[in-house]
Design a protein around this motif. Sequence first.
Motif, short mmCIF file in Angstrom:
data_model
loop_
_atom_site.label_atom_id
_atom_site.label_comp_id
_atom_site.label_asym_id
_atom_site.label_seq_id
_atom_site.Cartn_x
_atom_site.Cartn_y
_atom_site.Cartn_z
N THR A 58 -8.18 -0.67 2.87
CA THR A 58 -7.05 -2.23 2.97
C THR A 58 -6.81 -3.25 4.25
OG1 THR A 58 -5.77 -0.60 3.89
CG2 THR A 58 -5.50 -0.17 1.31
N SER A 88 -3.73 5.07 -2.56
CA SER A 88 -4.51 5.71 -2.27
C SER A 88 -4.56 7.33 -1.44
CB SER A 88 -5.60 5.16 -1.17
OG SER A 88 -6.64 5.99 -1.13
N VAL A 103 0.46 -0.45 -0.37
CA VAL A 103 -0.32 -0.28 -0.05
C VAL A 103 0.98 1.42 0.18
CG1 VAL A 103 -1.97 1.12 1.37
CG2 VAL A 103 -1.65 -1.66 1.57
N SER A 135 2.02 -1.88 4.07
CA SER A 135 2.10 -0.21 4.46
C SER A 135 2.91 0.73 4.59
CB SER A 135 0.14 0.92 4.90
OG SER A 135 0.09 1.33 4.32
N VAL A 189 -5.26 5.02 3.89
CA VAL A 189 -4.50 3.65 4.11
C VAL A 189 -3.41 4.00 4.93
CG1 VAL A 189 -5.23 3.19 1.84
CG2 VAL A 189 -3.31 4.34 2.11
#
Length: 278
Positions: A68, A155, A23, A99, A29
């Motif tokens: 996510t 995102s 991510v 992430s 996120v």
Amino acid sequence: MQIQEFSHYICAAAADKVPAIIVFGDSTVDAGNNNYILTVAKGNFPPYGRDFDGGVATGRFSNGRLVTDFLSEALGLPSSVPAYLDTSYTIDQLASGVSFASGGTGLDDLTATVASVITLSQQLEYFKEYKEKLKLAKGEYVANEIITEALYVFSIGTNDFIINYFNLPLRPAHYTTAEYIAYLVAEADAAVRAAYELGARKIFFAGLAPIGCLPSARTLNHDPGECNEEHSQVAVAFNAELTEAIGKLNDELTGARVVYSDTYDVLSAVLSSPSDYG
């Protein structure tokens, strides 16, 4: 991409046994990376996390899990995606999801500088570092398989407008709104290409929501409490150009599938009829 199409895509990805979710992005996120950098943009205090497992504020800018996290669970992976900078996680745990996102960042590095958070380019550098750690832990063959088969999520972009363009003088002095949108979409294109060069093949890129309806926009609007329609139309224009750029990426990046997610219509539907969504 409508909800039904997105569900089909996720089901297909699950059937393909996606080994990890990776991510990039902003507060939508960020699983807690901002906890580990010097910034005021943090989500590590109540009421953040009140509905997260154990009621703990993890640094997610949410009352509970992020999109996510739900995606990870839907893919048969762990129910939450760890933050890369959280040293309590081992590389073995990060092998199924990680992430690199940072709340307050944007496609424009200036946006990240304003908030003193992690730029998208630095997130990609962390990804390079992660790849090397994965090779050491899993061996090159397994690491490459994880990288190639993982689902990548971007995102990002909201803060470029709500923190930067709509509130600070530098970018409007040099770019019209249309020019700034083109600049940001070019940065999005470059980020996807950079991830592709590092091995990404299944890429999911979220469009902007109706940013004029965010709480900050409603509060600062000349008609307090109402959506700023002018700002939301900027998101519409951005999404249209992003969609076109993603089409070109699919034509040009051999073996890649880049999917656009229409978050604008989804959130608009919730805002127009909240009772239908609980």
